[in-house]
Structure formats: C-alpha cells, structure tokens
Design a protein around this motif. Structure first.
Motif, PDB file in Angstrom:
ATOM      1  N   PRO A  73       0.413  -9.729  -3.488  1.00 32.42           N
ATOM      2  CA  PRO A  73       1.811 -10.095  -3.234  1.00 32.42           C
ATOM      3  C   PRO A  73       2.006 -10.689  -1.845  1.00 32.42           C
ATOM      4  N   ALA A  74       1.190 -10.236  -0.887  1.00 35.81           N
ATOM      5  CA  ALA A  74       1.322 -10.751   0.487  1.00 35.81           C
ATOM      6  C   ALA A  74       0.915 -12.224   0.538  1.00 35.81           C
ATOM      7  N   VAL A  75      -0.143 -12.584  -0.175  1.00 32.24           N
ATOM      8  CA  VAL A  75      -0.584 -13.984  -0.180  1.00 32.24           C
ATOM      9  C   VAL A  75       0.417 -14.848  -0.961  1.00 32.24           C
ATOM     10  N   ALA A  76       0.999 -14.288  -2.021  1.00 34.98           N
ATOM     11  CA  ALA A  76       2.045 -15.031  -2.755  1.00 34.98           C
ATOM     12  C   ALA A  76       3.184 -15.367  -1.793  1.00 34.98           C
ATOM     13  N   HIS A  77       3.583 -14.382  -1.001  1.00 35.98           N
ATOM     14  CA  HIS A  77       4.631 -14.610   0.003  1.00 35.98           C
ATOM     15  C   HIS A  77       4.194 -15.708   0.978  1.00 35.98           C
ATOM     16  N   ALA A  78       2.948 -15.625   1.446  1.00 37.09           N
ATOM     17  CA  ALA A  78       2.485 -16.584   2.462  1.00 37.09           C
ATOM     18  C   ALA A  78       2.504 -18.014   1.906  1.00 37.09           C
ATOM     19  N   SER A  84      -5.410 -16.849   8.241  1.00 34.18           N
ATOM     20  CA  SER A  84      -6.197 -16.005   9.155  1.00 34.18           C
ATOM     21  C   SER A  84      -6.392 -14.581   8.622  1.00 34.18           C
ATOM     22  N   ALA A  85      -6.842 -14.481   7.395  1.00 35.00           N
ATOM     23  CA  ALA A  85      -7.091 -13.160   6.805  1.00 35.00           C
ATOM     24  C   ALA A  85      -8.414 -13.216   6.043  1.00 35.00           C
ATOM     25  N   THR A  86      -9.492 -13.525   6.769  1.00 33.61           N
ATOM     26  CA  THR A  86     -10.770 -13.741   6.074  1.00 33.61           C
ATOM     27  C   THR A  86     -11.289 -12.465   5.413  1.00 33.61           C
ATOM     28  N   GLY A  87     -10.857 -11.304   5.910  1.00 33.29           N
ATOM     29  CA  GLY A  87     -11.343 -10.057   5.326  1.00 33.29           C
ATOM     30  C   GLY A  87     -10.600  -9.628   4.067  1.00 33.29           C
ATOM     31  N   TRP A  88      -9.541 -10.328   3.725  1.00 35.39           N
ATOM     32  CA  TRP A  88      -8.792  -9.945   2.524  1.00 35.39           C
ATOM     33  C   TRP A  88      -9.458 -10.431   1.246  1.00 35.39           C
ATOM     34  N   LYS A  89     -10.121 -11.560   1.369  1.00 32.27           N
ATOM     35  CA  LYS A  89     -10.853 -12.136   0.242  1.00 32.27           C
ATOM     36  C   LYS A  89      -9.974 -12.372  -0.998  1.00 32.27           C
ATOM     37  N   ILE A  90      -8.826 -12.985  -0.760  1.00 27.96           N
ATOM     38  CA  ILE A  90      -8.007 -13.433  -1.885  1.00 27.96           C
ATOM     39  C   ILE A  90      -8.198 -14.944  -2.011  1.00 27.96           C
ATOM     40  N   GLY A  91      -8.882 -15.345  -3.066  1.00 26.91           N
ATOM     41  CA  GLY A  91      -9.105 -16.764  -3.330  1.00 26.91           C
ATOM     42  C   GLY A  91      -8.602 -17.126  -4.715  1.00 26.91           C
ATOM     43  N   ILE A 137       0.855  -1.205   0.000  1.00 17.98           N
ATOM     44  CA  ILE A 137       0.000   0.000   0.000  1.00 17.98           C
ATOM     45  C   ILE A 137       0.888   1.252   0.000  1.00 17.98           C
ATOM     46  N   ALA A 138       1.930   1.234   0.867  1.00 15.13           N
ATOM     47  CA  ALA A 138       2.837   2.396   0.931  1.00 15.13           C
ATOM     48  C   ALA A 138       3.567   2.602  -0.396  1.00 15.13           C
ATOM     49  N   ASP A 139       3.827   1.497  -1.100  1.00 12.82           N
ATOM     50  CA  ASP A 139       4.573   1.587  -2.371  1.00 12.82           C
ATOM     51  C   ASP A 139       3.665   1.898  -3.562  1.00 12.82           C
ATOM     52  N   GLY A 140       2.375   2.091  -3.326  1.00 10.40           N
ATOM     53  CA  GLY A 140       1.489   2.482  -4.429  1.00 10.40           C
ATOM     54  C   GLY A 140       0.884   1.330  -5.202  1.00 10.40           C
ATOM     55  N   VAL A 141       0.850   0.150  -4.587  1.00 13.95           N
ATOM     56  CA  VAL A 141       0.198  -0.981  -5.270  1.00 13.95           C
ATOM     57  C   VAL A 141      -1.301  -0.892  -4.946  1.00 13.95           C
ATOM     58  N   ASN A 142      -1.946   0.111  -5.520  1.00 13.67           N
ATOM     59  CA  ASN A 142      -3.321   0.419  -5.121  1.00 13.67           C
ATOM     60  C   ASN A 142      -4.288   0.547  -6.289  1.00 13.67           C
ATOM     61  N   GLN A 143      -3.819   0.209  -7.475  1.00 14.11           N
ATOM     62  CA  GLN A 143      -4.715   0.285  -8.641  1.00 14.11           C
ATOM     63  C   GLN A 143      -5.053  -1.135  -9.108  1.00 14.11           C
ATOM     64  N   TYR A 144      -5.917  -1.222 -10.133  1.00 17.84           N
ATOM     65  CA  TYR A 144      -6.343  -2.534 -10.629  1.00 17.84           C
ATOM     66  C   TYR A 144      -5.152  -3.438 -10.918  1.00 17.84           C
ATOM     67  N   PRO A 145      -5.120  -4.616 -10.322  1.00 19.15           N
ATOM     68  CA  PRO A 145      -4.106  -5.599 -10.731  1.00 19.15           C
ATOM     69  C   PRO A 145      -4.530  -6.257 -12.055  1.00 19.15           C
ATOM     70  N   PRO A 146      -3.689  -7.092 -12.642  1.00 13.49           N
ATOM     71  CA  PRO A 146      -4.099  -7.781 -13.881  1.00 13.49           C
ATOM     72  C   PRO A 146      -5.340  -8.651 -13.647  1.00 13.49           C
ATOM     73  N   GLY A 147      -6.175  -8.777 -14.648  1.00 16.19           N
ATOM     74  CA  GLY A 147      -7.440  -9.502 -14.549  1.00 16.19           C
ATOM     75  C   GLY A 147      -7.338 -10.882 -13.919  1.00 16.19           C
ATOM     76  N   GLY A 185      -9.510  -7.750  -7.778  1.00 16.62           N
ATOM     77  CA  GLY A 185      -9.670  -7.352  -6.378  1.00 16.62           C
ATOM     78  C   GLY A 185      -8.379  -7.480  -5.596  1.00 16.62           C
ATOM     79  N   GLY A 186      -8.297  -6.698  -4.501  1.00 17.89           N
ATOM     80  CA  GLY A 186      -7.247  -6.888  -3.496  1.00 17.89           C
ATOM     81  C   GLY A 186      -5.813  -6.717  -3.954  1.00 17.89           C
ATOM     82  N   ALA A 187      -5.526  -5.665  -4.779  1.00 16.58           N
ATOM     83  CA  ALA A 187      -4.171  -5.500  -5.328  1.00 16.58           C
ATOM     84  C   ALA A 187      -3.057  -5.639  -4.282  1.00 16.58           C
ATOM     85  N   PRO A 188      -3.091  -4.897  -3.159  1.00  9.80           N
ATOM     86  CA  PRO A 188      -1.940  -4.984  -2.242  1.00  9.80           C
ATOM     87  C   PRO A 188      -1.875  -6.293  -1.463  1.00  9.80           C
TER      88      PRO A 188
END
Ligand code: PMP
Ligand code: GLN
Length: 380
Positions: free
Chosen positions: A267-272, A231-238, A45-55, A261-264
């Motif tokens: 990458p966090a879920v990829a890391h996880a 444990s991130a049910t509110g992120w909704k990355i599926g 979010i701080a780095d500006g990953v806040n716009q539409y990610p790829p489809g 959805g969920g641009a920022p």
C-alpha cells in the motif's frame, strides 16, 4: 551454480565494512524515501497488514502501476491480467526467464550486463549471447547494432534491455531503441526490459519504454521497481507488465519462487506511485547534481570520467592514474585509501574490453561523496 557462487556486491560491501571504507560500490541511497510512503508502511504494520497479500499483488498497487504507466507513457494495462507485483525487479527477471525459456533457448544480453541476468538465464536452462556496448565518442557508450543483428537467430527467445543502464549510466537513444525493436519484431523475439531507473535520467532526457514502440507492446515484458524511484531498495517491491498471456506465465513461475512478498509495503508503494512523483523528481535532480559533484571530483583526482546519463552510477577509466586492471584496483582501494567501488569487467563475458573501468555510485550524501573524493586524490 558454480560460476555464480558470490556476487561482486557482497564481496565489495564486506570489504568496505571490514576496512571502514566509504562505500561507493553497491548502489543504494543513504537517505530515506518520502515520509508519507514510510508512514503508510508503518501504519500498515500497526494495522495488522502482516499476512500473505494476494498472489498477483494487492489490487490497489496493481491499479496504481497501471495508472502510472498510462499517465507517464500512454501504455494501457489491465491491472488484473497484465500487471504482476514481484519481489523486486530481480524476481521479475528470474520469473520471466523461468516462464519463457525451454532448455537451450538463447537470450541476448547487452554487455556489460547487470549481474542477475546471466544467472536468471542459467537457472532457467537458457544460453546467453552477449552484444557489447562500446565506448564511443563524447565519452558515452553506444550499442553495436551490427553485433546485435548478428547475435539474434532462430534459437533466440528473448532479449534483455536495461535503460537507463547499470553499470554504465547509458540511456539508449531513440535510434538504438528502434533497431532493438526491429530486431525483436523481425525475429519474433520477446523483449524483457529492466526499467528500474525509469525516473532517474539526467540533462532533460526522457525515458522511453521499449513497449511503446510500434509492434512492441505485444512482445514486451516491462520490469520496474520501487527501490530506486523511492529510495527503498530494501523493500523489494517490483513489478512486471505486459500482454496477459506472458504475464500469466510469469505469474505461474513467480508463485513457486516466493508466492508473495512485502504485504505492508505494497500500500505504501501504491501511495508513492500516485502521490510522490514530485518527490522522485526532486531525487532525480539531486542525483544529477551529485553525478556532477562526483564526476568533477574523479576527474580532478586523475580519472578519465565517462558520461552518466541516468541511474546511480558513473564509470571512470583508471589508466591515466597508471593502473590497468579495475578489478585489482577495486580489491585494493578499501585498504589503500578507504574507498569502495565496483569493477565493470565482472559484468562482462569479454572482460578485456572494460578491464580499465570502475563504477562509482553517487547516490550518497554530499559529505560522503566529498570525503570519497578527498581520499581518491591520494591515488595520484
Ligand atoms: N536491475 C538493475 C539494473 C539494477 O541495478 C537493480 C539493482 N538495484 C535491480 C534490477 C534490482 O532491483 P530490485 O532491488 O528491485 O530487485
Ligand atoms: N543494484 C545494485 C547495484 O548495482 C545492487 C544490487 C545488489 O546488491 N545485488 O549496485
């Protein structure tokens, strides 16, 4: 939409809020996911990953999903054509139904079913047929395989399998999976599997994706989500994985539901998925212990407790306490003793079979579970 105006989760959570009840209803953890994952989302979010990610989702996440399925289950998926990132498992299910069904096509659901499935079928113009899980010996639920065979016919387009299973906590056995696969193959049915609890199995059980059974990879769409594993049910990355042709159809539907959805968070879920499976294993063993804590407490409070083999949930029979209707009890419980839980019958087309069952979530801090147990003792 008239039959689907409100969800039981919205109703009971609101009741819990109003009464200040300990909420063992809606399944969400009350502690956070791995710190490294949270930090990456904050940094994104701080780095500006806040716009539409790829489809279809960022390539890094699609690759991590494909690697995870290869490392864990030996399944191969091309990250570009066979993996699609969705807004939670929920969107994946709806998009799959919209993609696959013509009006009047039948979909087999296993009852009790997660509440989003019948709605997804209805929104796609399909017709649901249900097959029951019945209470068998050893306090566990078993699939009625004869009913399954009888429910599938020429009109059947798809079957939904959710294992580990919400609300019962059942992990389907190898024998049950083999019958489901056989029925799908013999009737040319597409399986849609909901594997959002794939990391949360207890007592040494291992998750087996239906897609890994013979002849199933080409006819299965496998759904999972980061919500439960990290444990991130509110992120909704599926996400949803499967053969390219089916995933392309789901992508077509998905792009007009949410597009992305969920641009920022991506990458966090990829890391996880790459680095936090040890954390997920610790969560699993904590939940196993919490399952024991709550099951023991419910039992001591007078419930007849069924076995939970995975998920966040355990079901209990309320009849030994003198109640007959779990739904009525769940609507009274918050006011009466300050605990919220979910009746199982609302997940059924044949509610009489599960009228006596109530689902409790144990994905909560120990002090919350202990407080709930103390209050539940007041019922007897
Ligand atoms: N499937 C099942 C069986 C669930 O219990 C849930 C709820 N957590 C979901 C799907 C929804 O997953 P998500 O929050 O990723 O949409
Ligand atoms: N999946 C969670 C449960 O079963 C809640 C989902 C929701 O609120 N729709 O409790």
């Amino acid at each position: 939409m008239r039959p689907f105006t409100s969800t039981i989760f919205a109703e009971i959570t609101e009741l819990a809020r109003k009464t200040g009840a300990v909420n063992l209803g809606q399944g969400f953890p009350d502690t956070d996911g791995p710190e490294g994952m949270l930090r990456i989302a904050q940094q994104a979010i701080a780095d500006g990953v806040n716009q539409y990610p790829p489809g279809p989702g960022i390539p890094e996440l699609r690759t991590a999903i494909a690697e995870h399925r290869r490392n864990r289950y030996g399944s191969e998926h091309d990250p570009d054509s066979e993996v699609l990132v969705t807004v939670g498992g929920t969107e994946a299910m709806s998009a799959a139904m919209l993609a696959l069904l013509e009006p009047g096509d039948e979909v087999v659901l296993i009852e009790p079913y997660y509440d989003a499935y019948p709605v997804a079928v209805a929104m796609a113009g399909g017709v649901r047929r249900t097959v029951g899980l019945t209470q068998g010996p050893d306090h566990r639920f078993v699939l009625d395989v004869d009913a399954l065979r009888a429910a599938v016919g020429p009109q059947t387009r798809a079957l939904v399998l959710n294992s580990p299973h919400n609300p019962t906590g059942t992990v389907f056995t190898a024998e049950e999976l083999a019958v489901i696969a056989e029925v799908c193959r013999e009737n040319d049915v597409i399986a849609i599997t909901d594997e959002v609890y794939e990391h949360l199995l207890f007592d040494g059980r291992k998750h087996t994706p239906l897609a890994t059974l013979p002849g199933m990879a080409e006819r299965t769409l496998s759904i999972s989500s980061s919500g439960k594993s990290f444990s991130a049910t509110g992120w909704k990355i599926g996400w949803i994985c499967g053969p390219a042709e089916l995933v392309a159809a789901v992508r077509s539907a998905k792009q007009f539901l949410t597009f992305v959805g969920g641009a920022p968070f991506q990458p966090a879920v990829a890391h996880a998925l790459r680095n936090e499976l040890g954390w997920a294993e610790q969560l699993r063993s904590d939940l196993e212990r919490k399952r024991d804590l709550l099951s023991r407490g419910l039992s001591e409070a007078g419930f007849d407790v069924l076995s939970s083999e995975g998920t966040y949930f355990v079901c209990a029979d309320v009849r030994p306490l003198g109640f007959t209707d779990g739904a009525q009890l769940c609507r009274e419980l918050p006011d009466r003793i300050g605990v919220a839980a979910i009746p199982v019958q609302v997940f059924c087309d044949h509610p009489e079979a599960t009228r006596h069952l109530v689902r409790f979530a144990f994905c909560k801090r120990d002090e919350v579970l202990n407080e709930a147990v103390e209050r539940l003792h007041k019922l007897s």
